[in-house]
Design a protein around this motif. Structure first.
Motif, PDB file in Angstrom:
ATOM      1  N   GLY A 130       0.786  -1.215   0.000  1.00  0.00           N
ATOM      2  CA  GLY A 130       0.000   0.000   0.000  1.00  0.00           C
ATOM      3  C   GLY A 130       0.827   1.280   0.000  1.00  0.00           C
ATOM      4  O   GLY A 130       0.259   2.385  -0.070  1.00  0.00           O
ATOM      5  N   ALA A 131       2.187   1.155   0.075  1.00  0.00           N
ATOM      6  CA  ALA A 131       3.048   2.354   0.059  1.00  0.00           C
ATOM      7  C   ALA A 131       3.443   2.702  -1.366  1.00  0.00           C
ATOM      8  O   ALA A 131       3.531   1.831  -2.239  1.00  0.00           O
ATOM      9  CB  ALA A 131       4.290   2.106   0.905  1.00  0.00           C
ATOM     10  N   ASP A 132       3.689   3.982  -1.597  1.00  0.00           N
ATOM     11  CA  ASP A 132       4.215   4.428  -2.890  1.00  0.00           C
ATOM     12  C   ASP A 132       5.679   3.999  -2.959  1.00  0.00           C
ATOM     13  O   ASP A 132       6.519   4.459  -2.173  1.00  0.00           O
ATOM     14  CB  ASP A 132       4.083   5.944  -3.012  1.00  0.00           C
ATOM     15  CG  ASP A 132       4.534   6.435  -4.374  1.00  0.00           C
ATOM     16  OD1 ASP A 132       5.746   6.312  -4.694  1.00  0.00           O
ATOM     17  OD2 ASP A 132       3.697   6.972  -5.116  1.00  0.00           O
ATOM     18  N   ALA A 133       5.998   3.105  -3.873  1.00  0.00           N
ATOM     19  CA  ALA A 133       7.351   2.532  -3.948  1.00  0.00           C
ATOM     20  C   ALA A 133       8.406   3.604  -4.175  1.00  0.00           C
ATOM     21  O   ALA A 133       9.494   3.568  -3.593  1.00  0.00           O
ATOM     22  CB  ALA A 133       7.399   1.468  -5.045  1.00  0.00           C
ATOM     23  N   HIS A 134       8.102   4.570  -5.004  1.00  0.00           N
ATOM     24  CA  HIS A 134       9.083   5.611  -5.305  1.00  0.00           C
ATOM     25  C   HIS A 134       9.385   6.449  -4.065  1.00  0.00           C
ATOM     26  O   HIS A 134      10.548   6.658  -3.709  1.00  0.00           O
ATOM     27  CB  HIS A 134       8.570   6.508  -6.433  1.00  0.00           C
ATOM     28  CG  HIS A 134       9.476   7.667  -6.717  1.00  0.00           C
ATOM     29  ND1 HIS A 134      10.645   7.541  -7.422  1.00  0.00           N
ATOM     30  CD2 HIS A 134       9.386   8.987  -6.369  1.00  0.00           C
ATOM     31  CE1 HIS A 134      11.236   8.718  -7.504  1.00  0.00           C
ATOM     32  NE2 HIS A 134      10.485   9.619  -6.864  1.00  0.00           N
ATOM     33  N   ASP A 135       8.325   6.921  -3.402  1.00  0.00           N
ATOM     34  CA  ASP A 135       8.534   7.773  -2.233  1.00  0.00           C
ATOM     35  C   ASP A 135       9.208   7.012  -1.097  1.00  0.00           C
ATOM     36  O   ASP A 135      10.037   7.572  -0.366  1.00  0.00           O
ATOM     37  CB  ASP A 135       7.196   8.332  -1.742  1.00  0.00           C
ATOM     38  CG  ASP A 135       6.608   9.328  -2.742  1.00  0.00           C
ATOM     39  OD1 ASP A 135       7.363   9.806  -3.615  1.00  0.00           O
ATOM     40  OD2 ASP A 135       5.395   9.612  -2.638  1.00  0.00           O
ATOM     41  N   LEU A 136       8.875   5.729  -0.964  1.00  0.00           N
ATOM     42  CA  LEU A 136       9.395   4.953   0.159  1.00  0.00           C
ATOM     43  C   LEU A 136      10.825   4.480  -0.077  1.00  0.00           C
ATOM     44  O   LEU A 136      11.652   4.510   0.836  1.00  0.00           O
ATOM     45  CB  LEU A 136       8.482   3.742   0.406  1.00  0.00           C
ATOM     46  CG  LEU A 136       8.860   2.839   1.586  1.00  0.00           C
ATOM     47  CD1 LEU A 136       8.669   3.585   2.910  1.00  0.00           C
ATOM     48  CD2 LEU A 136       8.037   1.549   1.569  1.00  0.00           C
TER      49      LEU A 136
END
Length: 576
Positions: A63-69
């Motif tokens: 559920g996390a944004d892969a790029h931001d994380l």
């Protein structure tokens, strides 16, 4: 996924996917990290290896944004979304890969990864991405080691190249000042921002020979000249090196130390004028003694000298010391040779009715002395004897051989009044019997006639270039009679013969050695023709000027000595 779902380029011979259980096993047990995203880049699935590599629980990834994380640049900063290669896969639908990306793990540290990303399509539409990645820490470490080794190898190659070029430069000249000036120009700016060389000129006397300033300073002779003496009490770097110490690496503390002697103060003036954050002072040394010191400096604190630089500069100092020592030894030998040559080439006799002049020019690469010689002296019967000769070689051995032959010639000419050919016959036999002179050429001549004239040349040649006779009106010709074998050939079965030639009033006779007419790349005939033209043009010039002009006009670059003897006959009424 369902059994029998078709794929475009499937992984089975029947073009169908395996069952769900097998796919889940592959996803779960894959030896690389794998996560899936939706079309917006949000993580929708993650395998166990990804959880382990990233140090993040699955719940924290899903559920996390892969790029931001995860996606970071090499410095740990967030990558702008338009510049992210992984997001570009979602945008353009083309598979991509990278060898040195950074993912942010759960502890806040950067994980180097090698990755491969492919778009996930359904019914021709991009629905997300599949990102496969592995830990690239060891690979990057190996690459860094390889890069470091390559850098070290390039640095070593650069040092070896510098040493080779510096050695070449130092051996190209025997002039100490010029050699050290060339050394400074090679060191700056290649190895240092500025450099200086100080040499002993006496037991306690030191002189700054050269200064190679920084590129933004002009060369100024004000820095060169005598320096204060070396004192035993001084602990300053220059004094320690000049007293025999090893090369010293100086940092900011050593450079900022107060001067404890006038020599240290003079050294400090250079650092103050040009700036220095790091410096090396190395001895110019031979096996016997320290001849001076080389100082090099860098002004940039971010680029200080290190131990490798210290070794390199110390080696350059040793090479410069050997070059200085060789040059000084050559200078001493040259001075001895010049003194010896002056004594061997005796002054020409003063004869009222004759004008004579002579020149000697050593071989360019010789010891400033050689086997060519000229001689002129009065015989007991009042006749003037002329000699020009050439013993093979242009070194001290040749000069010693020449001295023997000259003295023997004088003795034999003085002993008996006989034709030159007989004197040379006896000289040839004596040379073979009592000397180790292998071979020699010679012209032996008598200038016969009363003081008011007429005169004649009575001569013999032992393999020597012929005399050149120039009349007052500029007619020049070689006297090619009386040619016999050179001395030492031991093939002369019959006695040598003489020739006699009238010498007109105001004519000029030139005797010379082959160094005057030989030139690289030109044949002997061309050299003889050149000499004849020049001599003819000088027919009415004073005899001293004739010698000077001929030596100056003949081509340079020869490898042999030159001896030249000129005789000018007087005109009517000019005898006394």
């Amino acid at each position: 996924m369902t059994d029998g779902a078709a794929i475009a380029d499937g992984a089975g011979n029947d073009g169908v996917l395996p069952d769900d259980a097998l796919l889940r096993a592959v996803f779960t047990d894959l030896g690389a990290g794998l996560y899936l995203t939706d079309r917006a880049g949000v993580v929708t699935a993650v395998n166990a290896q990804a959880v382990t590599l990233l140090g993040r629980p699955a719940a924290g990834l899903l559920g996390a944004d892969a790029h931001d994380l995860l996606h970071r640049d090499a410095g740990g900063g967030t990558i702008p979304r338009p510049g992210c290669e992984l997001l570009a896969v979602l945008e353009h639908g083309h598979a991509a890969r990278g060898e040195s990306a950074m993912f942010l793990d759960g502890s806040g540290r950067l994980l180097p990864v090698a990755w491969s990303a492919s778009p996930i399509r359904q019914e021709g539409q991009i629905r997300g991405t599949a990102v496969l990645f592995i830990d690239a820490t060891q690979r990057l470490a190996a690459a860094r080691r390889q890069a470091d080794q390559l850098t070290a190898l390039e640095a070593l190659t650069g040092r070896l190249t510098a040493i080779t070029e510096i050695t070449t430069v130092l051996t190209q000249t025997l002039d100490v000042d010029e050699a050290l000036a060339r050394l400074g120009r090679l060191i700056v700016p290649r190895l240092a921002d500025w450099a200086a060389v100080d040499l002993y000129t006496g037991p306690q006397d030191v002189r700054r020979i050269t200064v190679a300033p920084p590129s933004d300073h002009r060369s100024d002779l004000v820095w060169q000249g005598p320096l204060p003496p070396v004192t035993e009490a001084s602990r300053a770097p220059l004094a320690r090196v000049l007293r025999g110490g090893e090369a010293l690496l100086l940092g900011p503390d050593e450079l900022a130390a107060p001067a404890d002697a006038p020599l240290a103060a003079a050294h400090g003036e250079l650092f103050a004028a040009f700036g220095a954050a790091s410096a090396i002072v190395a001895p110019l040394r031979t096996a016997r003694q320290v001849l001076g010191a080389l100082t090099v400096a860098r002004a940039d604190p971010a680029r200080p000298f290190d131990a490798a630089d210290l070794t390199l500069i110390a080696d350059i100092g040793r090479r410069a010391g050997l070059a200085v020592d060789n040059a000084r030894l050559f200078g001493q030998q040259r001075d001895v040779a010049r003194t010896m040559q002056r004594h061997l080439l005796a002054p020409l006799p003063q004869v009222n009715h004759l004008r004579m002049s002579a020149r000697y020019q050593p071989a360019p690469e010789g010891s400033q002395v050689g086997g060519d010689w000229y001689d002129a002296f009065l015989l007991p019967d009042g006749v003037t004897a002329l000699v020009i000769g050439d013993v093979a070689g242009h070194d001290l051995k040749a000069a010693a051989d020449m001295a023997q032959l000259r003295n023997m010639t004088r003795s034999l000419m003085w002993d008996r009044r006989e034709p030159p050919s007989l004197v040379v016959d006896r000289l040839d036999k004596a040379m073979s019997a009592i000397t180790d002179i292998p071979m020699a050429t010679m012209i032996l001549a008598r200038v016969e006639g009363p003081e008011g004239g007429p005169w004649q040349l009575h001569w013999t040649s032992a393999g020597h270039p012929p005399p050149l006779l120039i009349t007052e009106d500029g007619h020049a010709r070689y006297l090619e009679a009386s040619q016999n074998l050179l001395m030492g050939a031991r093939l002369q079965e019959e006695p040598r013969h003489d020739a006699v030639e009238p010498l007109p009033a105001r004519s000029t006779l030139l005797l010379y050695t082959d160094g005057l007419i030989e030139a690289p790349g030109a044949d002997l005939e061309a050299g003889m023709n050149r000499l004849r033209r020049h001599a003819a043009a000088l027919a009415r010039h004073p005899v001293d000027e004739v010698c000077d002009q001929i030596v100056e006009r003949m081509p340079t670059g020869g490898t042999d000595d030159i001896a030249l003897l000129a005789l000018r006959l007087p005109g009517p009424g000019e005898g006394a």
